[in-house]
Design an enzyme around this catalytic site. Structure first.
Site, mmCIF file in Angstrom:
data_model
loop_
_atom_site.group_PDB
_atom_site.id
_atom_site.type_symbol
_atom_site.label_atom_id
_atom_site.label_comp_id
_atom_site.label_asym_id
_atom_site.label_seq_id
_atom_site.Cartn_x
_atom_site.Cartn_y
_atom_site.Cartn_z
ATOM 1 N N TYR A 104 0.833 -1.202 0.000
ATOM 2 C CA TYR A 104 0.000 0.000 0.000
ATOM 3 C C TYR A 104 0.869 1.253 0.000
ATOM 4 C CZ TYR A 104 1.292 0.567 4.887
ATOM 5 O OH TYR A 104 2.015 0.734 6.042
ATOM 6 N N PHE B 146 2.682 9.718 3.399
ATOM 7 C CA PHE B 146 3.106 9.562 4.785
ATOM 8 C C PHE B 146 3.484 8.130 5.126
ATOM 9 C CE2 PHE B 146 -1.560 9.402 4.693
ATOM 10 C CZ PHE B 146 -1.798 8.162 5.265
ATOM 11 N N ASP B 147 3.160 7.174 4.265
ATOM 12 C CA ASP B 147 3.517 5.785 4.553
ATOM 13 C C ASP B 147 3.456 4.982 3.255
ATOM 14 O OD1 ASP B 147 4.242 3.550 5.943
ATOM 15 O OD2 ASP B 147 2.321 3.241 6.925
ATOM 16 N N ILE C 225 -7.174 1.142 11.525
ATOM 17 C CA ILE C 225 -8.258 2.118 11.597
ATOM 18 C C ILE C 225 -9.512 1.572 10.911
ATOM 19 C CG2 ILE C 225 -6.757 4.135 11.777
ATOM 20 C CD1 ILE C 225 -7.030 4.534 8.775
ATOM 21 N N TYR D 237 -8.014 8.846 11.759
ATOM 22 C CA TYR D 237 -7.406 9.258 13.025
ATOM 23 C C TYR D 237 -8.140 10.421 13.685
ATOM 24 C CZ TYR D 237 -3.653 6.144 11.680
ATOM 25 O OH TYR D 237 -2.933 5.019 11.330
ATOM 26 N N PHE E 90 -5.554 5.858 0.277
ATOM 27 C CA PHE E 90 -4.695 4.677 0.226
ATOM 28 C C PHE E 90 -4.919 3.914 -1.069
ATOM 29 C CE2 PHE E 90 -4.764 5.241 4.832
ATOM 30 C CZ PHE E 90 -3.464 4.923 5.189
#
Length: 304
Positions: A225, A235-236, A253, A279, A296
């Site tokens: 992902y 961010f990831d 989440i 979040y 995502f």
């Protein structure tokens, strides 16, 4: 640059004792004065072996330049050269040997830039004269500080609480702006052909359909992902780490749990996860601000 804690100390002691004005030696009275004195005292107490190799005026100029976001006053090569001489001089003086000649103004610019960078978060919270007063007292082991240890800790605690409150206000404002951005984006995005919306508000589109099984509650999944914000900031990413991620569907989440559960193995989906399913108003660390919509792209590789 990690130079400041090692060389600030005694480099300041003699020069500051001679160069700090009468006004700078006045006792701190206002909260602003006390904060400046505290920060200076902390800096002065970071004393290591050394001698007054810097020019105070140049040091102050570089501190103020760095705190205002100015361009470096020394180029990288010159800064490295001066740093090397400073370190060598400290070692020589500790061994009782003569120190090398050094341009004190250039040394002041080097150290001032380093100190100024370390004070960026406190910019606007103190004035330079009282800061220098604190550095002088902190650098001189024989000096009696203008504030005793208990007073300094009171100043530190009050300053930390004030800054925390200011950060809370800033994050609340940021969260409100993000929420408005999210509402506008999701309202527009749901009109795009091929975008589906679940009852919870999760939005998704199918980038590649799979033919395998769908994960069931309690199962573990293996995925690749990449996660980003609406402004495009990533961010990831499991791709960047070079290996897939594995987790249970109940360990992530809500938007992930719901979305990945819809995917058959082999599929690749794009999800837009509202903050309520992500979040929320708290955000997550420094990468995910309050009320952030998360996007995502997820590939479901396997189910256990």
């Amino acid at each position: 640059m990690a130079f400041y804690p090692r060389v600030l100390g005694a480099l300041f002691a003699t020069v500051l004792a001679m160069g700090v004005s009468h006004a700078q030696n006045a006792a701190p009275a206002s909260d602003r004065d006390k904060v400046g004195y505290m920060l200076g005292l902390d800096a002065g107490r970071s004393i290591g072996p050394g001698l007054p190799d810097l020019d105070l005026a140049a040091f102050q100029r570089a501190v103020e330049n760095a705190m205002s976001g100015g361009k470096p006053l020394l180029d990288a090569q010159e800064a490295r050269q001066i740093q090397q001489v400073l370190i060598a001089n400290i070692a020589a003086r500790k061994a009782g040997k003569p120190a090398a000649a050094l341009d004190r103004a250039r040394a002041g610019l080097l150290l001032g830039a380093t100190v100024g960078q370390s004070l960026l978060a406190q910019r606007g919270e103190f004035d330079m004269p009282m800061f220098l007063h604190g550095v002088k007292d902190g650098a001189d082991p024989a000096a009696k500080p203008a504030l005793d240890a208990a007073q300094i800790e009171q100043v530190r605690a009050a300053f930390a609480a004030r800054r925390a409150a200011a950060r809370d206000v800033e994050r609340q404002a940021q969260g409100q702006a993000s929420l408005q951005q999210e509402q506008a984006f999701l309202a527009q995005n749901r009109q795009v052909k091929g975008v589906f919306v679940t009852p919870s508000g999760l939005q998704y589109t199918i980038l590649r359909q799979g033919t395998g099984v769908r994960p069931r509650p309690g199962q573990r999944v293996r995925v690749n992902y990449v996660g980003s914000l609406l402004d495009g900031h990533t961010f990831d990413s499991s791709y960047a780490r070079g290996e897939p991620a594995e987790f249970g569907l109940d360990q992530v989440i809500r938007g992930w749990s719901e979305g990945v559960a819809m995917m058959p193995v082999g599929a690749k989906y794009r999800f837009w996860i509202p903050a309520e399913l992500g979040y929320g108003a708290a955000g997550a660390g420094s990468d995910i601000p309050p009320n952030a919509t998360l996007m995502f792209d997820v590939e479901l590789l396997g189910v256990e």
